[in-house]
Design a protein around this motif. Structure first.
Motif, mmCIF file in Angstrom:
data_model
loop_
_atom_site.group_PDB
_atom_site.id
_atom_site.type_symbol
_atom_site.label_atom_id
_atom_site.label_comp_id
_atom_site.label_asym_id
_atom_site.label_seq_id
_atom_site.Cartn_x
_atom_site.Cartn_y
_atom_site.Cartn_z
ATOM 1 N N ALA A 177 0.814 -1.220 0.000
ATOM 2 C CA ALA A 177 0.000 0.000 0.000
ATOM 3 C C ALA A 177 0.845 1.267 0.000
ATOM 4 C CB ALA A 177 -0.926 -0.007 1.216
ATOM 5 N N SER A 178 2.068 1.163 0.522
ATOM 6 C CA SER A 178 2.948 2.342 0.557
ATOM 7 C C SER A 178 3.848 2.446 -0.658
ATOM 8 C CB SER A 178 3.798 2.311 1.833
ATOM 9 O OG SER A 178 4.622 1.156 1.843
ATOM 10 N N GLY A 179 3.678 1.540 -1.621
ATOM 11 C CA GLY A 179 4.468 1.595 -2.842
ATOM 12 C C GLY A 179 5.787 0.872 -2.771
ATOM 13 N N ARG A 180 6.055 0.148 -1.705
ATOM 14 C CA ARG A 180 7.310 -0.591 -1.571
ATOM 15 C C ARG A 180 7.194 -1.965 -2.221
ATOM 16 N NH1 ARG A 180 8.292 -0.309 4.798
ATOM 17 N NH2 ARG A 180 6.112 -1.022 4.644
ATOM 18 N N GLU A 181 8.306 -2.424 -2.793
ATOM 19 C CA GLU A 181 8.319 -3.736 -3.422
ATOM 20 C C GLU A 181 8.154 -4.823 -2.363
ATOM 21 O OE1 GLU A 181 11.929 -4.161 -5.529
ATOM 22 O OE2 GLU A 181 11.430 -2.700 -7.081
ATOM 23 N N ARG A 182 7.447 -5.886 -2.744
ATOM 24 C CA ARG A 182 7.308 -7.019 -1.849
ATOM 25 C C ARG A 182 7.187 -8.296 -2.676
ATOM 26 N NH1 ARG A 182 1.032 -6.428 0.370
ATOM 27 N NH2 ARG A 182 0.032 -6.444 -1.686
ATOM 28 N N ARG A 183 7.551 -9.400 -2.052
ATOM 29 C CA ARG A 183 7.437 -10.709 -2.694
ATOM 30 C C ARG A 183 6.589 -11.602 -1.818
ATOM 31 N NH1 ARG A 183 12.669 -13.382 -5.043
ATOM 32 N NH2 ARG A 183 12.026 -11.915 -6.676
ATOM 33 N N ARG A 184 5.580 -12.214 -2.426
ATOM 34 C CA ARG A 184 4.702 -13.122 -1.704
ATOM 35 C C ARG A 184 4.599 -14.443 -2.465
ATOM 36 N NH1 ARG A 184 -0.588 -9.614 -1.117
ATOM 37 N NH2 ARG A 184 0.004 -9.111 -3.263
ATOM 38 N N ARG A 185 4.405 -15.504 -1.708
ATOM 39 C CA ARG A 185 4.314 -16.833 -2.295
ATOM 40 C C ARG A 185 3.039 -17.492 -1.792
ATOM 41 N NH1 ARG A 185 9.720 -15.834 -0.838
ATOM 42 N NH2 ARG A 185 11.230 -16.174 -2.529
#
Length: 469
Positions: free
Chosen positions: A394-402
């Motif tokens: 939501a804050s525009g930061r990259e994230r990785r989810r599996r």
């Protein structure tokens, strides 16, 4: 950010770095102490010790030699370094002994999943959340020095001594750092513009299904279903793309295996770590071996799978199949030792059947598509598919989810000539998969016997489309 050990200096002839309080490690000092330690270790006293005792002895000698170097400096009139600097020197000497050098520092980063070295001075760290960090320090003085360092690693650190040179430009190795299972290093030269190295750290060794529920990979009902399937002895194939979390899920599934059972793991490199779990007394870990510098001594996954069945296993767990050993894997899972598991690269759960058929053509002798489909139908009960998602929060930061996005129940070969499949779980919107269809009566009976009520799949309650993170 503080500089790594190899980028620091201890001044050998002057007080530590100007103010004597914190200085850098002089590579020459590290080299001299390393040589002194190596000389003492060349002639061990008494009978050959265990690997653990050898490591303890090495660490003791390192600390003694570092203390001796500091004492000699004090006798020459220099102020003693702070304890932190003394510890840093000991770590640098230990890293030099192992051949890892500065890489040892990077392997200690618990937030790092992959290390990418593109030449001696271009290093990228890939964190577990998918973000990248540029490491600002070189890992060697030049590309030639990096190649020499890699050549020494392959000669000294593997199960067998191997060459890494223009004549042997591709090699891989399990490193003795980065956690209890070490890390996997893959390197190439000549076929690329600069030396390229990829190091994979095995971060999540003790993962349980409950942990994967907590991070959103599974819903609770799916975790309960999979745990019951493992206890019921279902043969499970875990699939997905690169870095989708296949090995982590396989570890979590293995944690659900009843403790008294004899489990054999068959892997290219030790990644599962069942044999270092103090709560599991009966594990036989088998690891493939590459040929030595003379090109002999290779032991393949296919060799190990054939040998595994001679050891009276209750379950055979295969880390991953990539080629013709898929035929031996299907034989191992279909020989009556129920509860086997394996991982396989595939773009989707439905693509698994064609993927197995393609790999079967690489077996010796080749496995026809018809035979591959028939063997798959008789050997595999469930296909559990993972998907990796890289996006922004939501804050525009990259994230990785599996996420586990599909679970298929594999049936007999149908009119199409391929195994029939029933999709039991499927992803709806974002998040992990939810129940969509009931299992066959045979599977439902096996699950019920392990305490999982099949009615939970036929009439599931409302679940969130994404588990809390």
């Amino acid at each position: 950010m503080s500089s790594p050990l190899g980028a620091q200096r201890f001044e050998a002839s002057t007080p530590l770095s100007g103010n004597g309080a914190s200085g850098a490690l002089d590579p020459q000092v590290v080299r001299e102490i390393r040589e002194a330690v190596a000389a003492r270790l060349e002639h061990p006293d008494g009978p050959r010790a265990s690997q653990q005792d050898e490591q303890a002895r090495t660490q003791r000698v390192v600390l003694e030699e570092v203390a001796g170097w500091i004492r000699r400096r004090a006798e020459a009139g220099f102020a003693p370094p702070p304890v932190s600097a003394e510890r840093a020197l000991a770590r640098a000497v230990s890293a030099a002994l192992s051949g890892l050098g500065v890489i040892a520092d990077l392997l200690d980063r618990t937030d790092v999943e992959n290390i990418h070295i593109h030449g001696h001075d271009v290093v990228w760290l890939e964190r577990h959340d998918g973000t990248l960090e540029r490491w600002p320090y070189p890992v060697a003085d030049s590309d030639a020095a990096l190649i020499d360092m890699l050549a020494e690693m392959f000669a000294r650190l593997g199960q067998t001594s191997r060459k890494f040179s223009p004549a042997h430009p591709i090699a891989n190795l399990r490193l003795p750092g980065g956690g209890p299972l070490g890390a996997r290093l893959d390197a190439v030269i000549e076929v690329t513009d600069r030396p390229r190295v990829a190091i994979r750290r095995h971060r999540l060794v003790g993962t349980r299904l409950t942990d994967l529920v907590g991070n959103g990979t599974l819903t609770q009902i799916l975790a309960d279903f999979l745990a019951a399937a493992v206890r019921a002895g279902c043969n499970i194939l875990v699939t997905g793309g690169p870095a989708a979390g296949k090995t982590t899920l396989l570890r979590a599934l293995c944690a659900a295996i009843p403790t008294p059972e004899h489990v054999i793991t068959v892997e290219e490199d030790y990644e599962l770590g069942l044999h270092i779990d103090g709560n599991r007394p009966l594990v036989t870990p088998l690891e493939a071996r590459q040929p030595n510098a003379e090109g002999v001594g290779e032991i393949t996954l296919d060799d190990l799978l054939k040998q595994a069945l001679r050891h009276s296993p209750r379950r055979v767990i295969v880390g991953e199949v990539r080629a013709g050993e898929v035929a031996a894997m299907l034989r191992a899972l279909g020989n009556g030792a129920a509860g086997g598991m394996c991982t396989l690269h595939a773009g989707s759960a439905e693509a698994v059947f064609d993927r197995i058929a393609s790999l079967g053509m690489l077996a010796h002798p080749p496995l026809s598509s018809e035979a591959a489909f028939a063997w798959t139908a008789s050997a595999i009960d469930l296909i559990v598919h993972l998907t990796k998602v890289d996006d922004l929060d939501a804050s525009g930061r990259e994230r990785r989810r599996r996420y586990v996005t599909e679970v298929l129940e594999v049936g007999p070969v149908g009119e199409s000539g391929r195994p029939d499949a029933t999709r039991l779980f499927s992803r709806a919107g974002s998040g992990a998969a939810l129940p969509v269809f009931a299992p066959t009566l045979a599977l439902a009976g096996r699950l019920a016997h392990q305490g999982f009520a099949p009615a939970r799949l036929q009439d599931p309650p409302d679940y969130p489309t994404e588990a809390p993170r």
